[in-house]
Design a protein around this motif. Structure first.
Motif, PDB file in Angstrom:
ATOM      1  N   LYS A 134       0.824  -1.216   0.000  1.00  0.00           N
ATOM      2  CA  LYS A 134       0.000   0.000   0.000  1.00  0.00           C
ATOM      3  C   LYS A 134       0.854   1.260   0.000  1.00  0.00           C
ATOM      4  O   LYS A 134       0.413   2.306  -0.472  1.00  0.00           O
ATOM      5  CB  LYS A 134      -0.925   0.020   1.214  1.00  0.00           C
ATOM      6  CG  LYS A 134      -2.096  -0.912   1.089  1.00  0.00           C
ATOM      7  CD  LYS A 134      -3.000  -0.786   2.288  1.00  0.00           C
ATOM      8  CE  LYS A 134      -4.257  -1.579   2.134  1.00  0.00           C
ATOM      9  NZ  LYS A 134      -5.158  -1.414   3.269  1.00  0.00           N
ATOM     10  N   ARG A 135       2.062   1.152   0.554  1.00  0.00           N
ATOM     11  CA  ARG A 135       2.944   2.325   0.606  1.00  0.00           C
ATOM     12  C   ARG A 135       3.796   2.494  -0.641  1.00  0.00           C
ATOM     13  O   ARG A 135       4.576   3.432  -0.730  1.00  0.00           O
ATOM     14  CB  ARG A 135       3.837   2.248   1.846  1.00  0.00           C
ATOM     15  CG  ARG A 135       3.104   2.508   3.144  1.00  0.00           C
ATOM     16  CD  ARG A 135       4.057   2.700   4.324  1.00  0.00           C
ATOM     17  NE  ARG A 135       4.937   1.575   4.549  1.00  0.00           N
ATOM     18  CZ  ARG A 135       4.662   0.485   5.264  1.00  0.00           C
ATOM     19  NH1 ARG A 135       3.482   0.370   5.835  1.00  0.00           N
ATOM     20  NH2 ARG A 135       5.534  -0.487   5.413  1.00  0.00           N
ATOM     21  N   THR A 136       3.642   1.599  -1.612  1.00  0.00           N
ATOM     22  CA  THR A 136       4.377   1.758  -2.856  1.00  0.00           C
ATOM     23  C   THR A 136       3.922   3.059  -3.499  1.00  0.00           C
ATOM     24  O   THR A 136       2.728   3.232  -3.774  1.00  0.00           O
ATOM     25  CB  THR A 136       4.112   0.581  -3.815  1.00  0.00           C
ATOM     26  OG1 THR A 136       4.512  -0.623  -3.180  1.00  0.00           O
ATOM     27  CG2 THR A 136       4.856   0.749  -5.123  1.00  0.00           C
ATOM     28  N   PRO A 137       4.848   3.980  -3.692  1.00  0.00           N
ATOM     29  CA  PRO A 137       4.424   5.281  -4.211  1.00  0.00           C
ATOM     30  C   PRO A 137       3.899   5.191  -5.643  1.00  0.00           C
ATOM     31  O   PRO A 137       4.469   4.516  -6.487  1.00  0.00           O
ATOM     32  CB  PRO A 137       5.699   6.135  -4.148  1.00  0.00           C
ATOM     33  CG  PRO A 137       6.822   5.161  -4.084  1.00  0.00           C
ATOM     34  CD  PRO A 137       6.297   3.904  -3.484  1.00  0.00           C
ATOM     35  N   VAL A 138       2.796   5.865  -5.851  1.00  0.00           N
ATOM     36  CA  VAL A 138       2.207   5.969  -7.183  1.00  0.00           C
ATOM     37  C   VAL A 138       2.978   7.052  -7.933  1.00  0.00           C
ATOM     38  O   VAL A 138       3.194   8.140  -7.392  1.00  0.00           O
ATOM     39  CB  VAL A 138       0.710   6.341  -7.084  1.00  0.00           C
ATOM     40  CG1 VAL A 138       0.104   6.521  -8.457  1.00  0.00           C
ATOM     41  CG2 VAL A 138      -0.034   5.293  -6.281  1.00  0.00           C
ATOM     42  N   PRO A 139       3.433   6.779  -9.166  1.00  0.00           N
ATOM     43  CA  PRO A 139       4.129   7.829  -9.920  1.00  0.00           C
ATOM     44  C   PRO A 139       3.264   9.082 -10.035  1.00  0.00           C
ATOM     45  O   PRO A 139       2.032   8.997 -10.131  1.00  0.00           O
ATOM     46  CB  PRO A 139       4.347   7.184 -11.296  1.00  0.00           C
ATOM     47  CG  PRO A 139       4.314   5.717 -11.040  1.00  0.00           C
ATOM     48  CD  PRO A 139       3.337   5.532  -9.907  1.00  0.00           C
ATOM     49  N   ALA A 140       3.907  10.218 -10.025  1.00  0.00           N
ATOM     50  CA  ALA A 140       3.202  11.501 -10.048  1.00  0.00           C
ATOM     51  C   ALA A 140       2.197  11.589 -11.193  1.00  0.00           C
ATOM     52  O   ALA A 140       1.095  12.101 -11.011  1.00  0.00           O
ATOM     53  CB  ALA A 140       4.207  12.648 -10.140  1.00  0.00           C
ATOM     54  N   GLU A 141       2.553  11.044 -12.370  1.00  0.00           N
ATOM     55  CA  GLU A 141       1.630  11.158 -13.506  1.00  0.00           C
ATOM     56  C   GLU A 141       0.391  10.277 -13.381  1.00  0.00           C
ATOM     57  O   GLU A 141      -0.557  10.417 -14.143  1.00  0.00           O
ATOM     58  CB  GLU A 141       2.302  10.908 -14.852  1.00  0.00           C
ATOM     59  CG  GLU A 141       3.452  10.020 -14.853  1.00  0.00           C
ATOM     60  CD  GLU A 141       4.105   9.861 -16.212  1.00  0.00           C
ATOM     61  OE1 GLU A 141       3.464   9.934 -17.266  1.00  0.00           O
ATOM     62  OE2 GLU A 141       5.296   9.616 -16.190  1.00  0.00           O
ATOM     63  N   LEU A 142       0.369   9.398 -12.369  1.00  0.00           N
ATOM     64  CA  LEU A 142      -0.801   8.548 -12.145  1.00  0.00           C
ATOM     65  C   LEU A 142      -1.529   8.888 -10.850  1.00  0.00           C
ATOM     66  O   LEU A 142      -2.609   8.363 -10.583  1.00  0.00           O
ATOM     67  CB  LEU A 142      -0.389   7.064 -12.102  1.00  0.00           C
ATOM     68  CG  LEU A 142       0.344   6.509 -13.309  1.00  0.00           C
ATOM     69  CD1 LEU A 142       0.745   5.056 -13.060  1.00  0.00           C
ATOM     70  CD2 LEU A 142      -0.490   6.635 -14.565  1.00  0.00           C
ATOM     71  N   ALA A 143      -0.951   9.757 -10.051  1.00  0.00           N
ATOM     72  CA  ALA A 143      -1.461  10.025  -8.702  1.00  0.00           C
ATOM     73  C   ALA A 143      -2.902  10.544  -8.681  1.00  0.00           C
ATOM     74  O   ALA A 143      -3.657  10.218  -7.773  1.00  0.00           O
ATOM     75  CB  ALA A 143      -0.545  11.005  -7.985  1.00  0.00           C
ATOM     76  N   ASP A 144      -3.295  11.309  -9.658  1.00  0.00           N
ATOM     77  CA  ASP A 144      -4.644  11.900  -9.644  1.00  0.00           C
ATOM     78  C   ASP A 144      -5.709  10.998 -10.278  1.00  0.00           C
ATOM     79  O   ASP A 144      -6.850  11.407 -10.439  1.00  0.00           O
ATOM     80  CB  ASP A 144      -4.631  13.264 -10.334  1.00  0.00           C
ATOM     81  CG  ASP A 144      -4.219  13.203 -11.796  1.00  0.00           C
ATOM     82  OD1 ASP A 144      -3.580  12.205 -12.185  1.00  0.00           O
ATOM     83  OD2 ASP A 144      -4.531  14.150 -12.537  1.00  0.00           O
ATOM     84  N   LEU A 145      -5.361   9.753 -10.612  1.00  0.00           N
ATOM     85  CA  LEU A 145      -6.303   8.861 -11.288  1.00  0.00           C
ATOM     86  C   LEU A 145      -7.145   8.024 -10.330  1.00  0.00           C
ATOM     87  O   LEU A 145      -8.039   7.325 -10.764  1.00  0.00           O
ATOM     88  CB  LEU A 145      -5.565   7.933 -12.253  1.00  0.00           C
ATOM     89  CG  LEU A 145      -4.784   8.623 -13.368  1.00  0.00           C
ATOM     90  CD1 LEU A 145      -4.146   7.588 -14.273  1.00  0.00           C
ATOM     91  CD2 LEU A 145      -5.672   9.551 -14.176  1.00  0.00           C
ATOM     92  N   ALA A 146      -6.876   8.067  -9.039  1.00  0.00           N
ATOM     93  CA  ALA A 146      -7.637   7.313  -8.034  1.00  0.00           C
ATOM     94  C   ALA A 146      -7.745   5.839  -8.418  1.00  0.00           C
ATOM     95  O   ALA A 146      -8.837   5.281  -8.535  1.00  0.00           O
ATOM     96  CB  ALA A 146      -9.018   7.932  -7.821  1.00  0.00           C
ATOM     97  N   LEU A 147      -6.602   5.193  -8.618  1.00  0.00           N
ATOM     98  CA  LEU A 147      -6.579   3.794  -9.021  1.00  0.00           C
ATOM     99  C   LEU A 147      -6.822   2.883  -7.825  1.00  0.00           C
ATOM    100  O   LEU A 147      -6.311   3.106  -6.742  1.00  0.00           O
ATOM    101  CB  LEU A 147      -5.234   3.456  -9.673  1.00  0.00           C
ATOM    102  CG  LEU A 147      -4.944   4.234 -10.958  1.00  0.00           C
ATOM    103  CD1 LEU A 147      -3.519   3.984 -11.417  1.00  0.00           C
ATOM    104  CD2 LEU A 147      -5.929   3.856 -12.046  1.00  0.00           C
TER     105      LEU A 147
END
Length: 157
Positions: free
Chosen positions: A28-41
């Motif tokens: 869960k703490r694996t950081p989401v790349p910035a370009e995907l962060a706003d996609l609410a995956l």
């Protein structure tokens, strides 16, 4: 009581009950790349993206079969992720009624970077095992997941 071949069932359960929360927490703490962060995956999106990343473009029906969900569910996910620029849809040249889904070229690098650490960890974990041992690990994890999802029932065994 432990033996030369490994822990007892009770010892194994104890070890895994202590290990699983740490594994889930790290995942869960694996950081989401910035370009995907706003996609609410969500986790279901990770499975879909993993199939497309590792197995390549496929139809909605193929994705539905692999994800073990209804094609309408996958169609909704694909529509949502396409609108956000994460997935690309193209007409199947062999059958124009079918749509081929892929990760968009613009986002492919970010998806790969996000999923690569987990894939590499599994490669390092599974590489020293024999094929039979790998099959056993995978089978055990699937059984654990199924029992958590559906509950254990002796008549199903």
């Amino acid at each position: 009581m432990a033996t030369e071949t490994g822990p007892s069932v009770e010892e194994g359960v104890r070890e895994l009950l202590l290990l699983m929360p740490r594994l889930v927490g790290r995942a869960k703490r694996t950081p989401v790349p910035a370009e995907l962060a706003d996609l609410a995956l969500a986790p279901r999106h990770l499975c879909l993206l993993s199939f497309l990343l590792f197995d390549g473009p496929m139809t909605v029906s193929e994705l539905a079969g692999r994800l073990e969900v209804a094609p309408t569910t996958v169609s909704l996910m694909v529509s949502d992720l396409s609108r956000q620029g994460l997935l690309a849809r193209a007409e199947d040249p062999a059958d124009r009624r079918r749509t081929i889904v892929s990760i968009s070229e613009a986002k492919r690098g970010a998806v790969d970077a996000w999923l690569a650490p987990g894939a590499q960890a599994w490669e390092r974990t599974l590489a020293p095992l024999t094929p039979a041992e790998r099959a056993l690990v995978i089978s055990a994890l699937k059984t654990y997941e199924q029992d958590l999802t559906h509950g254990w029932c002796p008549s199903r065994r």
